[in-house]
Design a protein around this motif. Structure first.
Motif, PDB file in Angstrom:
ATOM      1  N   VAL A  63     -43.668  15.658 138.622  1.00  0.00           N
ATOM      2  CA  VAL A  63     -43.035  15.360 139.646  1.00  0.00           C
ATOM      3  C   VAL A  63     -43.799  14.505 140.936  1.00  0.00           C
ATOM      4  N   ARG A  64     -43.145  13.385 141.483  1.00  0.00           N
ATOM      5  CA  ARG A  64     -43.807  12.693 142.429  1.00  0.00           C
ATOM      6  C   ARG A  64     -43.181  13.200 143.816  1.00  0.00           C
ATOM      7  N   ASP A  65     -43.936  13.303 144.816  1.00  0.00           N
ATOM      8  CA  ASP A  65     -43.638  13.641 146.195  1.00  0.00           C
ATOM      9  C   ASP A  65     -42.926  12.469 146.718  1.00  0.00           C
ATOM     10  N   ASN A  66     -42.550  12.437 148.111  1.00  0.00           N
ATOM     11  CA  ASN A  66     -41.910  11.268 148.808  1.00  0.00           C
ATOM     12  C   ASN A  66     -42.685  10.006 148.980  1.00  0.00           C
ATOM     13  N   ASN A  69     -46.979  10.175 145.145  1.00  0.00           N
ATOM     14  CA  ASN A  69     -48.026  11.076 144.570  1.00  0.00           C
ATOM     15  C   ASN A  69     -47.581  11.763 143.572  1.00  0.00           C
ATOM     16  N   ASN A  71     -47.778  15.576 141.892  1.00  0.00           N
ATOM     17  CA  ASN A  71     -48.426  16.740 142.021  1.00  0.00           C
ATOM     18  C   ASN A  71     -48.944  17.273 140.772  1.00  0.00           C
TER      19      ASN A  71
END
Length: 184
Positions: A63-66, A69, A71
């Motif tokens: 999963v990529r953050d907004n 990056n 996680n």
């Protein structure tokens, strides 16, 4: 770091009814000289001159953050013969590099992967069934920068070593060093 998609990869990716499989290839750098190349595929996979061997491995969703990056990612591998567990218990795998490559089985011969991600092993736990790694990017705030500390009154080098510069083989050389400027 994401590789640029070629036209042939884009076509295979967009074909929902394609018989070609997407394969995850894992490169675990256990030491400077030892690399484990494994895949969750049921058969051995040859890609870019490297053979990846089937091994029970699974991972959580990446999963990529907004801001883009990634996680931390949990990856579990089977604890067959407790070989990996022994390395986890000694802590020798912490900080080692793990590379994930996503390839399409229809174009393995082109040595083109769609996705490559580099991780570092941040944490590892083991039980009788599986070894679970927490992979992620190292936090730079956890590192000592600079890695060596220098002070005006103390020397941190090994006495007589290359960095020390003191010639211990010359006539009248000191046999020990108190690591102070006055002793040099």
């Amino acid at each position: 770091m994401t590789a640029t998609e070629t036209n042939s990869l884009r076509i295979y990716r967009n074909e929902l009814n394609s018989t070609a499989a997407w394969i995850e290839l894992w490169e675990v750098r256990a030491s400077d000289t030892e690399v484990f190349n494994i895949t969750s595929n049921l058969e051995t996979v040859a890609f870019d001159g490297v053979t990846y061997y089937p091994f029970p491995i699974s991972r959580a969703e990446i999963v990529r953050d907004n801001v883009g990056n990634i996680n931390d990612v949990r990856v579990s591998i089977a604890n067959i013969d407790r070989v990996v567990q022994a390395r986890v218990e000694t802590g020798e795998l912490l900080g080692r590099t793990v590379i994930l490559r996503l390839v399409n089985s229809a174009i393995l011969a082109t040595a083109t992967n769609v996705y490559t991600e580099r991780f570092e092993i941040l944490d590892a736990t083991a039980n009788e069934i599986a070894v679970t790694f927490r992979l992620g990017k190292q936090n730079l705030f956890d590192k000592n920068v600079p890695s060596n500390r220098f002070t005006r009154t103390r020397c941190g080098w090994v006495y007589g070593g290359a960095e020390c510069g003191y010639d211990t083989t010359r006539s009248g050389a000191l046999s020990t060093c108190a690591k102070t400027l006055a002793d040099c």
